[in-house]
Design an enzyme around this catalytic site. Sequence first.
Site, PDB file in Angstrom:
ATOM      1  N   CYS A  93       0.863  -1.183   0.000  1.00  0.00           N
ATOM      2  CA  CYS A  93       0.000   0.000   0.000  1.00  0.00           C
ATOM      3  C   CYS A  93       0.894   1.225   0.000  1.00  0.00           C
ATOM      4  O   CYS A  93       2.079   1.136  -0.341  1.00  0.00           O
ATOM      5  CB  CYS A  93      -0.989  -0.032   1.162  1.00  0.00           C
ATOM      6  SG  CYS A  93      -0.251   0.070   2.804  1.00  0.00           S
ATOM      7  N   ARG A 101      -3.313  -0.547   5.446  1.00  0.00           N
ATOM      8  CA  ARG A 101      -3.896  -1.656   4.699  1.00  0.00           C
ATOM      9  C   ARG A 101      -2.970  -2.858   4.580  1.00  0.00           C
ATOM     10  O   ARG A 101      -3.355  -3.992   4.902  1.00  0.00           O
ATOM     11  CB  ARG A 101      -4.314  -1.169   3.298  1.00  0.00           C
ATOM     12  CG  ARG A 101      -5.458  -0.163   3.351  1.00  0.00           C
ATOM     13  CD  ARG A 101      -5.626   0.575   2.044  1.00  0.00           C
ATOM     14  NE  ARG A 101      -4.504   1.477   1.779  1.00  0.00           N
ATOM     15  CZ  ARG A 101      -4.365   2.211   0.695  1.00  0.00           C
ATOM     16  NH1 ARG A 101      -5.284   2.150  -0.254  1.00  0.00           N
ATOM     17  NH2 ARG A 101      -3.327   3.011   0.552  1.00  0.00           N
ATOM     18  N   ASP A 112      -8.525   3.692   1.215  1.00  0.00           N
ATOM     19  CA  ASP A 112      -7.514   4.128   2.168  1.00  0.00           C
ATOM     20  C   ASP A 112      -8.226   4.731   3.386  1.00  0.00           C
ATOM     21  O   ASP A 112      -8.880   5.763   3.271  1.00  0.00           O
ATOM     22  CB  ASP A 112      -6.632   5.179   1.481  1.00  0.00           C
ATOM     23  CG  ASP A 112      -5.478   5.598   2.351  1.00  0.00           C
ATOM     24  OD1 ASP A 112      -5.465   5.265   3.543  1.00  0.00           O
ATOM     25  OD2 ASP A 112      -4.580   6.274   1.821  1.00  0.00           O
TER      26      ASP A 112
HETATM   27  P1  4NP Z   1      -1.819   2.869   3.990  1.00  0.00           P
HETATM   28  O1  4NP Z   1      -2.490   4.246   4.496  1.00  0.00           O
HETATM   29  O2  4NP Z   1      -1.285   3.151   2.617  1.00  0.00           O
HETATM   30  O3  4NP Z   1      -2.970   1.919   3.986  1.00  0.00           O
HETATM   31  O4  4NP Z   1      -0.747   2.516   4.991  1.00  0.00           O
HETATM   32  C1  4NP Z   1      -1.810   5.448   4.508  1.00  0.00           C
HETATM   33  C2  4NP Z   1      -0.915   5.733   5.508  1.00  0.00           C
HETATM   34  C3  4NP Z   1      -0.260   6.946   5.536  1.00  0.00           C
HETATM   35  C4  4NP Z   1      -0.494   7.867   4.542  1.00  0.00           C
HETATM   36  C5  4NP Z   1      -1.387   7.584   3.522  1.00  0.00           C
HETATM   37  C6  4NP Z   1      -2.044   6.389   3.500  1.00  0.00           C
HETATM   38  N1  4NP Z   1       0.162   9.129   4.587  1.00  0.00           N
HETATM   39  O5  4NP Z   1      -0.107   9.962   3.721  1.00  0.00           O
HETATM   40  O6  4NP Z   1       0.992   9.360   5.487  1.00  0.00           O
END
Ligand code: 4NP
Length: 152
Positions: A3, A9, A119
């Site tokens: 991800c 995720r 997300d």
């Molecule tokens: P992930 O969610 O991709 O599911 O781990 C996110 C975690 C952090 C960020 C974006 C999505 N961020 O912009 O820091």
Amino acid sequence: MVCLGNICRSPLAEELLRKKANESGLKIEVDSAGTESYHVGEQPDLRTRDNAKTHGIDLSHIRARQFSTRDFDYFDKIYVADSNVMREVMALARDHRDIAKVDYLLNVLDSGLNRVVPDPYYGNGGGFEQVFRILDEVCGRIVELIQNNRLK
Ligand code: 4NP
């Protein structure tokens, strides 16, 4: 499992698939990574960990890392959560063999639809349980497909 941040995720997908594979006696190696480096070294997001805990899943041993080209050499399948992740992973692919390893995770459920795992990071919190349910289903399906030798 890949991800963006490797804190919401993909760490959950990693642990769900590992647990389901173990329970089925299936010997596979599972890992996760993020395309971005913002959270490298961190535990999964507290909201993800707390929600997983309500289902008896402990994510506290996982630390975020960034996806790298070496992952193409080590892993047979690379599942991406959404289209941004797909673009970043594809940008690192070196040849058709790397490219052939990559697919949208939810194509395991609905081949070719390229559905994305939403997300939950910036949402109001409700997304974490929704993501858990989606990932629980798809990881169960992956185990079934491997057992039946039908994973594409
Ligand atoms: P992930 O969610 O991709 O599911 O781990 C996110 C975690 C952090 C960020 C974006 C999505 N961020 O912009 O820091």
